[in-house]
Design an enzyme around this catalytic site. Structure first.
Site, PDB file in Angstrom:
ATOM      1  N   CYS A 187       0.844  -1.203   0.000  1.00 18.82           N
ATOM      2  CA  CYS A 187       0.000   0.000   0.000  1.00 18.82           C
ATOM      3  C   CYS A 187       0.882   1.257   0.000  1.00 18.82           C
ATOM      4  O   CYS A 187       1.522   1.550  -1.001  1.00 18.82           O
ATOM      5  CB  CYS A 187      -0.965  -0.034   1.180  1.00 18.82           C
ATOM      6  SG  CYS A 187      -2.371   1.095   1.000  1.00 18.82           S
ATOM      7  N   HIS A 192      -3.492  -5.519   0.018  1.00 20.95           N
ATOM      8  CA  HIS A 192      -3.027  -6.011   1.313  1.00 20.95           C
ATOM      9  C   HIS A 192      -3.018  -7.549   1.336  1.00 20.95           C
ATOM     10  O   HIS A 192      -4.072  -8.179   1.492  1.00 20.95           O
ATOM     11  CB  HIS A 192      -3.920  -5.479   2.437  1.00 20.95           C
ATOM     12  CG  HIS A 192      -3.774  -4.009   2.665  1.00 20.95           C
ATOM     13  ND1 HIS A 192      -2.851  -3.484   3.537  1.00 20.95           N
ATOM     14  CD2 HIS A 192      -4.417  -2.948   2.100  1.00 20.95           C
ATOM     15  CE1 HIS A 192      -2.935  -2.159   3.520  1.00 20.95           C
ATOM     16  NE2 HIS A 192      -3.876  -1.817   2.655  1.00 20.95           N
ATOM     17  N   GLU A 202      -1.851  -9.370   3.671  1.00 26.67           N
ATOM     18  CA  GLU A 202      -1.884  -9.868   5.050  1.00 26.67           C
ATOM     19  C   GLU A 202      -3.299 -10.113   5.573  1.00 26.67           C
ATOM     20  O   GLU A 202      -3.467 -10.782   6.603  1.00 26.67           O
ATOM     21  CB  GLU A 202      -1.153  -8.888   5.980  1.00 26.67           C
ATOM     22  CG  GLU A 202      -1.850  -7.547   6.197  1.00 26.67           C
ATOM     23  CD  GLU A 202      -1.534  -6.501   5.140  1.00 26.67           C
ATOM     24  OE1 GLU A 202      -1.779  -5.311   5.397  1.00 26.67           O
ATOM     25  OE2 GLU A 202      -1.055  -6.887   4.059  1.00 26.67           O
TER      26      GLU A 202
END
Length: 269
Positions: free
Chosen positions: A79, A166, A168
């Site tokens: 990001c 993202h 994660e």
């Protein structure tokens, strides 16, 4: 224990989650401020630049150490970290014509590097306003979305990767594959376990406390309760005294439960 991967915290809400995901893959990670010195990074195998609320073009911005880009170790920007990498290496970032937030479809343009295990189309989670519009020299486009022309990029020769999405979060199903591939790129040993972390914490407590006893204020929350448990295990119940104050705002019977638990570990007042 020296961390294999350092996660630089640029103020993103998912920074701790990134470090958690690396550990779940049995790579040892730690979180550090982005202005960490070059000397403190000696021996680290890879660096992840987290997301964050700032823009690379407007103030205020988190301060960072530019030496992190000269260490010749794998880098992964997520990001805001993706945009910072692009800017650092000569790319172009613009305010997106449309902000992306939520699930979107990633079109994989190249299955190279950390994208080797991905399908042609993948669901990913976006949360950004600025967008990388022009690749830095020497970088390859790995993926794009309808509203993000450079959603993933790589300098494959230097093992530098940028992801606008993202990996994660659970809303990016392929995210763990990507992070696992990055750990492999870093050459990390996959030996970290929670048991090993507990043993390390216990040894650190013994070294720091020495022969002294410990008095600890216990709130009843996770942090203080875990600290109380670790202290008691490391030093013995007779050397640790915890104080819990019933302020009248605890859950029903919670003070009793904490007291019963604490009584098994150390002295709880």
């Amino acid at each position: 224990m020296k961390p294999c991967i350092i996660v630089l915290d640029f103020g993103g809400q998912y920074t701790h989650l990134i470090a958690n995901r690396i550990r779940r893959l049995r790579g040892y990670s730690e979180i550090s401020p982005p202005d960490i010195s070059k000397e403190q990074l000696t021996g680290v195998r890879g660096i992840i630049l987290s997301g964050g609320p700032a823009s690379v073009y407007t103030s205020p911005q988190p301060s960072y150490n530019p030496d992190i880009f000269t260490l010749n170790i794998p880098l992964l920007g997520i990001c805001y970290g993706h945009q910072l990498l692009a800017l650092q290496f000569g790319g172009e970032i613009r305010r997106g014509s449309k902000k992306e937030y939520g699930e979107t479809k990633l079109q994989v343009e190249s299955n190279q590097g950390i994208f080797q295990a991905l399908d042609r189309d993948e669901e990913v989670w976006m949360s950004h306003g600025d967008t990388v519009y022009k690749l830095p020299p020497g970088f390859t486009l790995l993926g794009k979305t309808t509203d993000c022309p450079v959603a993933a990029m790589a300098d494959l020769s230097r093992k530098i990767y940028g992801l606008q999405f993202h990996p994660e979060v659970t809303h990016t199903p392929c995210g763990m594959k990507i992070l696992e591939a990055f750990i492999t790129e870093c050459g990390c040993e996959r030996t970290w376990t929670t048991r090993g972390c507990m043993e390390l914490a216990i040894n650190q407590i013994k070294d720091q406390v020495g022969e002294r006893n410990v008095f600890l204020l216990v709130s009843g929350g996770v942090d203080s309760s875990v600290a109380f448990a670790l202290l008691s295990k490391a030093l013995g119940a007779e050397r640790v005294c915890g104080l819990l104050i019933d302020n009248g705002f605890m859950r029903k019977d919670e003070v009793v439960q904490i007291g019963q638990y604490g009584g098994l570990l150390g002295k709880l007042m």
